[in-house]
Design a protein around this motif. Sequence first.
Motif: not given
Lengths: 398, 113
Positions: A231-234, A286-293, A299-304
């Motif tokens: 979260h802080r990375a964003r 989940i946060a990593a999926c968002h951050a890496e997209a 975004t890898d919504w299926t994975q999320i």
Amino acid sequence: MSGPVDAELARVVRDHAGRLAASLVHLVGDFSAAEDLVQEAIEAAVRTWPVEGIPERPDAWLYTVARRRGLDVLRREKRHREKLTGVSWPTEPEPDDRLRLIFTCCHPALPRAAQVALTLRVVCGLTTAQIAKALVVRESAVARRITRAKQKISDAAIPYRIPGPDELPARLDEVLTVIYLLFNEGYLSSGGDRAQSRDLTDDAEFLAALLHRLMPTEPEVAGLLSLIRLHRARAAARFDENDEIVQLQRQDRSLWDHAAIAEAGRSIARAASYRRPGPYQLQAAIAACHAEAPSWEDTDWTQIAVLYDMLVHLAASPVTALHRAIALRYVQGPAEALAAVDELESSLAEYHLWHATRAELLRELGRRDDAQQADARALALTANPAERSLLRERLNWT
Amino acid sequence: MKYVLMFVDTEEFASELAGMSELERARAYDRVNQWFADHSDKITHHTHLLPPNTATTVRLDRGEPLVTDGPFVEGKEVISGFAVVEVDDLDEALAIARSWPACPVVEIRPVGS
């Protein structure tokens, strides 16, 4: 607190306050008396250091003040006095001592608000005034909470100890909840009117990192730390120049700290290798999926959605179910997502983000009047200034 | 440290107990007896109370002592017994309370010195 000097001061205090508290509890043998001494020393530091500069050996400085004050206060208590006179700083405490400190502050026999205040004061070295300001409560209320908590620690004999293996999972949950609450409080109150207040997310990250260092094989601790760091990375992209919240889908991803994101990803993978999944690891994933997209669309919504299914299974809560419904929007479509959101009405009718989410889905489905009504409800229910202005803007422009 | 464990009955628990067969109820009592035996080195004293319909309350704050039928608070949760334990700290008292096999609520209070 504000500005780099105060941030540095906060960091130095945080690095030493908990160690000092742990040493003094060890020395004096009484949690409450030791805590008083630490607080005296910290208040002296907050008064003196901005004027005279941070001393070369802040730990020794704090210890000297605490010790002098201790000899003063405890002069009638021979036992404590002898213990204090007999020892000189630095006594390098075992790292375990700070762990005991954390577990005592977060004991389940204390009310949550007291756990939070006590942890901030004892482990992070905040003054009562700083806690009051950061949590937007009156200073007298914080002082009362802390006094009562310390009274209960001594009256009910809450032990100063790391819990045994039987109790550890439940007790660790309690500690993680306190850190998570602190993080949320800091995260949600950043920006807007309160840009000047102490950044509690710093304290939350510090606590999670400390806990991770002391309990490196607890995957949920690693999960919470990764979640906080992701979260802080964003953070740099979260607010625009007018201090307005920028929603994730509109954030400039080039402003994110991609090195921190990559490191958090590796940490989540290491935690997962213990094969003991938990809610913090899943939220971090989940946060990593968002951050890496590379973008909101890619975004890898299926994975999320899969991760949310697991999260709902492990730790069901209406808010988690709401987030799962939001992910469904990108896997199955807005109509399916709205149906999932509407199922949550009975538990979330007073939650502003439930209405805000409905508003977005209704708007996508072309139901403008319903969407406006939902936004108005959301606005009426939120107190956070930045969120209020986001919703107000949407009401004005859509 | 001395603590009093106060055992609190609820209506659900009472009706569950009432609905048990003779054999089931005997087993439930066995579990309670076993618990007291397991912790006998820590329990210094314990008392079981008869149900609240046997209670009589005297109020002394209304001029003349006032005697009324029933418990001093009418509630769905009633204290049904006490045990005094002598242990080192709250965590030890909590560990004992956690293994209590009967009524669903236990309140723990330190004994004043």
